[in-house]
Design an enzyme around this catalytic site. Structure first.
Site, PDB file in Angstrom:
ATOM      1  N   GLU A 105       9.998 -43.732 -46.590  1.00  0.00           N
ATOM      2  CA  GLU A 105      10.143 -43.838 -45.123  1.00  0.00           C
ATOM      3  C   GLU A 105       9.137 -42.876 -44.484  1.00  0.00           C
ATOM      4  O   GLU A 105       8.853 -41.799 -45.035  1.00  0.00           O
ATOM      5  CB  GLU A 105      11.576 -43.407 -44.742  1.00  0.00           C
ATOM      6  CG  GLU A 105      11.831 -43.166 -43.271  1.00  0.00           C
ATOM      7  CD  GLU A 105      13.166 -42.447 -43.011  1.00  0.00           C
ATOM      8  OE1 GLU A 105      13.572 -41.615 -43.839  1.00  0.00           O
ATOM      9  OE2 GLU A 105      13.786 -42.748 -41.961  1.00  0.00           O
ATOM     10  N   ASN A 147      11.415 -46.904 -36.220  1.00  0.00           N
ATOM     11  CA  ASN A 147      11.222 -46.372 -37.571  1.00  0.00           C
ATOM     12  C   ASN A 147      11.123 -47.607 -38.458  1.00  0.00           C
ATOM     13  O   ASN A 147      12.141 -48.290 -38.677  1.00  0.00           O
ATOM     14  CB  ASN A 147      12.424 -45.492 -37.959  1.00  0.00           C
ATOM     15  CG  ASN A 147      12.228 -44.775 -39.272  1.00  0.00           C
ATOM     16  OD1 ASN A 147      11.389 -45.187 -40.086  1.00  0.00           O
ATOM     17  ND2 ASN A 147      12.992 -43.723 -39.503  1.00  0.00           N
ATOM     18  N   LYS A 196      14.406 -49.849 -38.590  1.00  0.00           N
ATOM     19  CA  LYS A 196      15.628 -49.149 -38.995  1.00  0.00           C
ATOM     20  C   LYS A 196      16.750 -49.332 -37.977  1.00  0.00           C
ATOM     21  O   LYS A 196      16.565 -49.089 -36.777  1.00  0.00           O
ATOM     22  CB  LYS A 196      15.329 -47.658 -39.164  1.00  0.00           C
ATOM     23  CG  LYS A 196      16.469 -46.833 -39.739  1.00  0.00           C
ATOM     24  CD  LYS A 196      15.975 -45.409 -39.992  1.00  0.00           C
ATOM     25  CE  LYS A 196      17.020 -44.526 -40.626  1.00  0.00           C
ATOM     26  NZ  LYS A 196      16.477 -43.146 -40.886  1.00  0.00           N
ATOM     27  N   GLU A 222      16.172 -38.653 -34.645  1.00  0.00           N
ATOM     28  CA  GLU A 222      15.845 -40.086 -34.759  1.00  0.00           C
ATOM     29  C   GLU A 222      16.393 -40.871 -33.586  1.00  0.00           C
ATOM     30  O   GLU A 222      15.773 -41.851 -33.169  1.00  0.00           O
ATOM     31  CB  GLU A 222      16.369 -40.642 -36.084  1.00  0.00           C
ATOM     32  CG  GLU A 222      15.650 -40.049 -37.276  1.00  0.00           C
ATOM     33  CD  GLU A 222      15.920 -40.804 -38.550  1.00  0.00           C
ATOM     34  OE1 GLU A 222      16.468 -40.215 -39.487  1.00  0.00           O
ATOM     35  OE2 GLU A 222      15.589 -41.999 -38.619  1.00  0.00           O
ATOM     36  N   CYS A 237      16.342 -45.514 -45.364  1.00  0.00           N
ATOM     37  CA  CYS A 237      17.058 -44.246 -45.400  1.00  0.00           C
ATOM     38  C   CYS A 237      18.562 -44.321 -45.111  1.00  0.00           C
ATOM     39  O   CYS A 237      19.308 -44.763 -45.970  1.00  0.00           O
ATOM     40  CB  CYS A 237      16.378 -43.241 -44.482  1.00  0.00           C
ATOM     41  SG  CYS A 237      16.795 -41.574 -44.928  1.00  0.00           S
TER      42      CYS A 237
END
Ligand code: ING
Length: 311
Positions: A49, A109, A126, A145, A171
Site C-alpha cells: 500500500e 488510497n 480503499k 487516512e 490494508c
C-alpha cells in the site's frame, strides 16, 4: 483432487521509505525486487500500500500539502514508467498501491493490477479507512487516512489478471470479513493487498505483539473461509523513527501461511501457488451455493453499527 494450476506468486515487501527518499529511489528498489522475484519464478508480484512514499497519514498537514508531496495525478507517470517498462520486459504482472488524485480533485488510497503485458486491468480504492480526521497533538503520531482519503467508490471487484481471478483490497480492508466474502462471491481465487501497519496503537496501550497476530489471523481465517490464496505485502521498519510491522505473508486456501518475510527491509517471498487447491474447499465445505442462507444474513447489510438484538 482437481488438476493443478500453478502460479508463480511473489510478495515484494518494502522496508522504510523516509521523508527524504525520492520516488526515483523507491522505484529503483521496486525494480530490483521485481527482477529477484522473476529470477525465482514469479509471474505476479504484490507490492505494498502507498508503495511510492512514506506513510504520510502519520503527519498532520493540510490536504493541499499532502497532495503536493505524496499524491499521483497519473499512473503510470514519469517516476513509475520505468517500473511498468521493466515488468513488461520481464513478463511479470504486479499489484501496487499509491495515493491517487483524480482529475476531479478527489483523493483515494488506491491500488492497481497490471498484467504481464503491462496493461492496467483493474483499479481499487480503499473502502475501510482507519484512523481519524482531527489533529491529535498529544498523540505520538497521527493516523489521518480519514482526512486525506475519501472512502473508495469502486466497490470490491475481481479482475482477470492473465487468467487468474484476482480480487484487490488495501490494508485495513484485510481485517473485515465482508471484504473477502464479496470478492469470493465473485469467484475470486486470489486476493492481493498491501499494508502499512504501525506497531503502536495511539488510542490504547495495546500489547505490541497483537499487531502481528491480528494481521496474520485475519489473513489465515479469511483465506480458509473463502477458499482463496491471499498475498499481503508490508511496507515496514522504522520510517523516520516510526515503526511498522513486517510479516508479509502468502496464505493458502487451507488457511496455512506458506511463506512469510523474516526481515523489516526490502524482501521478496515467492511460492508456486496451486490455484486448484481452492477448488476442493469451494466444492465441499465452502460450497456457497449449497450451504449459504443469505435470508438469515440480512443484518450484515441492513446495519452499519451494532444495535439491539432482533425481536
Ligand atoms: N493501517 C492499519 C491496519 O489496518 C490499524 C491500521 C492497525 C487499524 C491495527 C486497526 C488495528 O493494518 C492501515 N493503513 O490501515
Amino acid at each position: 483432487m482437481s488438476s493443478s494450476r500453478p502460479l508463480g506468486l511473489a510478495v515484494a515487501q518494502l522496508g522504510p521509505i523516509h521523508l527524504a527518499d525520492t520516488r526515483a529511489q523507491v522505484v529503483k528498489r521496486l525494480i530490483e525486487m521485481l527482477r529477484e522475484a522473476k529470477s525465482r519464478g514469479a509471474e505476479m508480484v504484490v507490492f505494498p500500500e502507498l508503495a511510492l512514499t512514506t506513510f504520510f497519514p502519520r503527519y498532520w498537514m493540510s490536504e493541499e500539502e499532502a497532495v503536493e508531496r505524496f499524491f499521483e495525478t497519473q499512473m503510470p507517470n514519469a517516476a513509475t514508467q520505468p517500473l511498468f517498462d521493466e515488468a513488461k520486459r520481464l513478463g511479470v504482472g504486479f499489484y501496487i498501491g499509491y495515493a491517487e488524485l483524480t482529475p476531479e480533485g478527489e483523493r483515494f488510497n488506491t491500488s492497481i493490477m497490471v498484467n504481464r503485458a503491462g496493461e492496467i486491468v483493474g483499479k481499487y480504492r480503499k473502502i475501510h479507512l482507519p484512523g481519524h480526521s482531527d489533529h491529535k497533538p498529544d498523540a505520538p503520531f497521527q493516523h489521518l487516512e480519514k482526512k486525506f482519503f475519501k472512502v473508495g467508490n469502486l466497490g470490491f471487484r475481481v479482475f482477470d489478471a492473465d487468467g487468474v481471478k484476482t480480487g484487490m483490497c488495501i490494508c485495513n480492508d484485510r481485517r473485515w470479513p465482508e471484504t473477502y466474502r464479496v470478492l469470493a462471491l465473485q469467484s475470486a481465487e486470489l486476493v492481493v493487498l498491501g499494508y502499512n501497519t504501525p506497531s503502536h496503537n495511539i488510542h490504547w496501550d495495546e500489547p505490541v505483539h497483537l499487531r502481528t497476530s491480528t494481521h496474520l489471523v485475519s489473513l489465515m481465517a479469511n483465506a480458509y473461509q473463502n477458499a482463496v490464496w491471499v498475498a499481503a505485502a508490508a511496507k515496514c521498519g522504522k520510517e523516520d523513527g516510526f515503526h511498522m510491522i513486517g510479516s508479509s505473508a502468502i496464505v493458502a486456501p487451507t488457511g496455512e501461511v506458506v511463506a512469510r518475510s523474516l526481515t523489516e527491509d526490502d524482501e521478496v517471498i515467492c511460492v508456486r501457488a496451486d490455484l486448484a487447491l481452492g477448488d476442493n474447499f469451494r466444492q465441499h465445505v465452502f460450497n456457497f451455493a449449497k450451504h449459504r442462507s443469505p435470508e438469515h444474513y440480512r443484518l450484515i447489510v441492513e446495519r452499519t453499527g451494532a444495535g439491539e438484538p432482533v425481536a
